[in-house]
Design a protein around this motif. Structure first.
Motif, PDB file in Angstrom:
ATOM      1  N   VAL A 149      57.333 -62.521  54.060  1.00 38.82           N
ATOM      2  CA  VAL A 149      56.402 -63.309  54.868  1.00 38.82           C
ATOM      3  C   VAL A 149      57.096 -63.892  56.095  1.00 38.82           C
ATOM      4  O   VAL A 149      56.552 -63.854  57.208  1.00 38.82           O
ATOM      5  CB  VAL A 149      55.752 -64.440  54.034  1.00 38.82           C
ATOM      6  N   ILE A 150      58.293 -64.416  55.914  1.00 39.55           N
ATOM      7  CA  ILE A 150      59.004 -64.986  57.065  1.00 39.55           C
ATOM      8  C   ILE A 150      59.303 -63.905  58.100  1.00 39.55           C
ATOM      9  O   ILE A 150      59.119 -64.114  59.313  1.00 39.55           O
ATOM     10  CB  ILE A 150      60.294 -65.691  56.614  1.00 39.55           C
ATOM     11  N   PHE A 151      59.731 -62.731  57.652  1.00 38.27           N
ATOM     12  CA  PHE A 151      59.970 -61.641  58.596  1.00 38.27           C
ATOM     13  C   PHE A 151      58.656 -61.197  59.231  1.00 38.27           C
ATOM     14  O   PHE A 151      58.596 -60.882  60.429  1.00 38.27           O
ATOM     15  CB  PHE A 151      60.637 -60.461  57.898  1.00 38.27           C
ATOM     16  N   GLY A 152      57.581 -61.202  58.444  1.00 35.79           N
ATOM     17  CA  GLY A 152      56.260 -60.859  58.979  1.00 35.79           C
ATOM     18  C   GLY A 152      55.794 -61.856  60.030  1.00 35.79           C
ATOM     19  O   GLY A 152      55.137 -61.483  61.002  1.00 35.79           O
TER      20      GLY A 152
ATOM     21  N   LEU B 234      65.213 -51.466  60.775  1.00 36.94           N
ATOM     22  CA  LEU B 234      64.701 -50.591  61.831  1.00 36.94           C
ATOM     23  C   LEU B 234      63.765 -51.300  62.809  1.00 36.94           C
ATOM     24  O   LEU B 234      63.629 -50.867  63.953  1.00 36.94           O
ATOM     25  CB  LEU B 234      63.969 -49.398  61.204  1.00 36.94           C
ATOM     26  N   VAL B 235      63.100 -52.365  62.382  1.00 36.39           N
ATOM     27  CA  VAL B 235      62.115 -53.009  63.265  1.00 36.39           C
ATOM     28  C   VAL B 235      62.549 -54.384  63.745  1.00 36.39           C
ATOM     29  O   VAL B 235      61.796 -55.058  64.446  1.00 36.39           O
ATOM     30  CB  VAL B 235      60.733 -53.116  62.581  1.00 36.39           C
ATOM     31  N   VAL B 236      63.769 -54.795  63.387  1.00 36.82           N
ATOM     32  CA  VAL B 236      64.211 -56.134  63.768  1.00 36.82           C
ATOM     33  C   VAL B 236      64.238 -56.307  65.290  1.00 36.82           C
ATOM     34  O   VAL B 236      64.065 -57.427  65.805  1.00 36.82           O
ATOM     35  CB  VAL B 236      65.597 -56.437  63.153  1.00 36.82           C
ATOM     36  N   ASP B 237      64.419 -55.190  66.026  1.00 40.36           N
ATOM     37  CA  ASP B 237      64.447 -55.306  67.485  1.00 40.36           C
ATOM     38  C   ASP B 237      63.067 -55.548  68.092  1.00 40.36           C
ATOM     39  O   ASP B 237      62.939 -55.783  69.299  1.00 40.36           O
ATOM     40  CB  ASP B 237      65.072 -54.047  68.102  1.00 40.36           C
ATOM     41  N   LYS B 238      62.022 -55.497  67.260  1.00 41.53           N
ATOM     42  CA  LYS B 238      60.661 -55.779  67.741  1.00 41.53           C
ATOM     43  C   LYS B 238      60.388 -57.280  67.820  1.00 41.53           C
ATOM     44  O   LYS B 238      59.332 -57.695  68.298  1.00 41.53           O
ATOM     45  CB  LYS B 238      59.627 -55.134  66.814  1.00 41.53           C
ATOM     46  N   ILE B 239      61.319 -58.070  67.330  1.00 39.34           N
ATOM     47  CA  ILE B 239      61.135 -59.517  67.320  1.00 39.34           C
ATOM     48  C   ILE B 239      61.563 -60.103  68.667  1.00 39.34           C
ATOM     49  O   ILE B 239      62.632 -59.798  69.185  1.00 39.34           O
ATOM     50  CB  ILE B 239      61.959 -60.162  66.183  1.00 39.34           C
ATOM     51  N   HIS B 240      60.706 -60.954  69.221  1.00 38.90           N
ATOM     52  CA  HIS B 240      60.985 -61.623  70.490  1.00 38.90           C
ATOM     53  C   HIS B 240      60.887 -63.125  70.250  1.00 38.90           C
ATOM     54  O   HIS B 240      59.792 -63.703  70.245  1.00 38.90           O
ATOM     55  CB  HIS B 240      59.996 -61.165  71.559  1.00 38.90           C
ATOM     56  N   TRP B 241      62.041 -63.752  70.065  1.00 35.30           N
ATOM     57  CA  TRP B 241      62.051 -65.157  69.659  1.00 35.30           C
ATOM     58  C   TRP B 241      61.390 -66.071  70.684  1.00 35.30           C
ATOM     59  O   TRP B 241      60.740 -67.054  70.327  1.00 35.30           O
ATOM     60  CB  TRP B 241      63.476 -65.609  69.396  1.00 35.30           C
TER      61      TRP B 241
END
Length: 502
Positions: free
Chosen positions: A272-275, A200-207
């Motif tokens: 942790v990596i996702f965090g 649900l929150v993967v779209d909050k990631i901005h590489w």
């Protein structure tokens, strides 16, 4: 029948089954053959459940707070998590060899009464951890209820605290069999719901934002590594044998190390990596995590998933707090408190509750500052103890002598002053090389940074927290170098097979 199980255990196989509805009557006594059960792979469940908490996501913000890049943080996290939990696995081997709690087995290294010093340290660490986990679960529940519009004020916090405390104390009082059953359920539920959170929150990631974070210095890398080690494995080393002690003594040592390390590490690595990706994508999120490490994550979710999030957050934290309260009770008994094990769990539960009430309703300091100070300060003596224990375990070629673990006049002695001196020296040395300047009660630390030419309390090494690693290595090297003859003398005494009592 478990591989390698004794004839006595085979005869009483029915007695060795899990009995989660009965209060465990064993305390710090050596587990009898008829009660030893299971396989090393069974260790996966308690250790996974204790470390699958969504708090692992918040560690991403904590690590990046040291001023390092994403890839540096990934390397530091992998090394810190795996190596520190590998230490837990090595100490867990002593549990299956001695069938007694971790701190009781420490009597072989420190003497029956000399072992009270590390037992006090262990008790403080486990009570501290269980209190922290209860606080986090309470604050997270209040934050989610506030988002739902159901009120996140005092009444919500009171109810949440009661529920979390009740689950934790209930598990601690009932003991090993219920804990093993609880942890298997917590593992499955939290794993599924955590996967839902990630989706649900993967779209909050901005590489692009994450990859632009600049690299940090070598000192910052070491500081982040030490923080990860103290936040994960070094927080559990003093409980490593508490859950392997029920295994048959002829169980595979490699299996004990492997399943303990794998079960403990796999969830934190992913979380942790996702965090790191989440925190690196948003400075606002990183700042919010400092005040409410789990509740801040709820703000990323759609409203309909908030209840599942509360469930996964609370269960994950309870999974850790249950193991802590069980081990803190055993440490209290090892100190010589003459009460049943379940009463010791109740005593620790009361202290835990009072501590949580104070922080949740009266303390106003920033959580992460005090949390880091707590971890590093107790991480130093527990690291020194861990080094001593690892060397002592490696030097031993035979199982522990059951009776002598409870007899000051036995082979392990009353007080072994040399290892006691090593843990004291390691702690003094370690505290002199760590700093926690943001926590006012810890400003006295770091007194050796100047004399050792490391720039003093404001220099580049001030926040590397070298003291934890130094204490660990110091304890191991000194014990390995000078403890061999003592261990050989202990093992040369013929073993009397009579069972011991607490």
């Amino acid at each position: 029948m478990a591989e390698g199980q004794s004839v006595g255990a085979a005869v009483s196989a029915g007695e060795a089954e899990l009995r989660p509805t009965q209060i465990e009557m064993n305390g710090i006594n050596v587990i009898t053959d008829s009660e030893r059960k299971g396989h090393p792979r069974d260790l996966f469940w308690p250790w996974f459940a204790a470390n699958v908490s969504v708090l692992g996501l918040s560690y991403g913000a904590f690590v990046l707070g040291f001023g390092i890049s994403f890839w540096q943080a990934v390397v530091v996290s992998l090394v810190g998590i795996i190596v520190s939990f590998l230490l837990v696995g090595f100490i867990a081997v002593a549990g299956k060899r001695g069938s007694a709690p971790t701190m009781v087995l420490g009597r072989a290294a420190f003497g029956v009464n000399g072992n009270k010093l590390p037992s006090v340290i262990s008790w403080l660490l486990t009570v501290g951890w269980e209190t922290v986990l209860v606080i986090l679960a309470t604050l997270a529940t209040a934050t989610v209820f506030d988002r739902l519009g159901w009120g996140g004020g005092t009444a919500t916090k009171v109810i949440a605290l009661i529920v979390v405390v009740a689950l934790t104390i209930f598990g601690g009082v009932m003991g090993f069999d219920l804990i093993m059953r609880m942890q298997s359920v917590i593992t499955i539920v939290t794993a599924v719901l955590t996967i839902g959170f990630i989706i649900l929150v993967v779209d909050k990631i901005h590489w692009s934002t994450v990859s632009a974070i600049p690299s940090g210095s070598g000192q910052a890398l070491i500081g982040a590594l030490v923080f990860m080690m103290t936040g994960f494995g070094l927080g559990w080393v003093n409980a490593g044998a508490d859950y392997s002690r029920y295994l048959p003594r002829r169980s595979s040592g490699r299996g004990v190390v492997g399943w303990t390390t794998f079960g403990s590490s796999i969830a934190p690595i992913v979380l942790v990596i996702f965090g790191l990706l989440l925190a690196g994508s948003s400075k606002a999120l990183s700042s919010a995590i400092a005040a409410d490490p789990i509740g801040a994550l709820a703000n990323l979710l759609p409203t309909w998933y908030l209840i599942p999030f509360v469930i996964v957050a609370v269960l994950g934290l309870v999974g850790g707090s249950v193991l802590d309260i069980y081990s803190s009770g055993l440490a209290l008994l090892t100190l010589g408190v003459r009460v049943p094990r379940y009463v010791a769990a109740l005593i620790d539960g009361t202290i835990m509750t009072l501590g949580a009430i104070y922080v949740v309703f009266w303390a106003h300091s920033t959580f992460v500052v005090q949390f880091e100070g707590f971890l590093i300060t107790l991480g130093v003596p527990i690291a020194a103890w861990c080094g001593i224990m690892l060397a002592d375990i490696l030097l031993r070629h035979r199982d522990y002598a059951d009776r002598d673990l409870f007899t000051p006049s036995g082979r392990y002695g009353n007080i072994r002053w040399f290892p006691v001196g090593v843990i004291v020296a390691g702690t003094v040395l370690g505290w002199g090389l760590v700093t926690n300047a943001s926590a006012s009660w810890l400003t006295w630390q770091g007194y050796l940074l100047g004399p050792f030419g490391l720039g003093g309390k404001t220099g580049s090494w001030a926040f590397a927290n070298l003291g934890v690693l130094v204490a660990l290595v110091f304890g191991f090297v000194v014990t390995w170098a000078f403890g061999r003859s003592t261990v050989r003398a202990q093992e040369s005494v013929p073993v009397e097979p009579a069972p011991a009592t607490a």
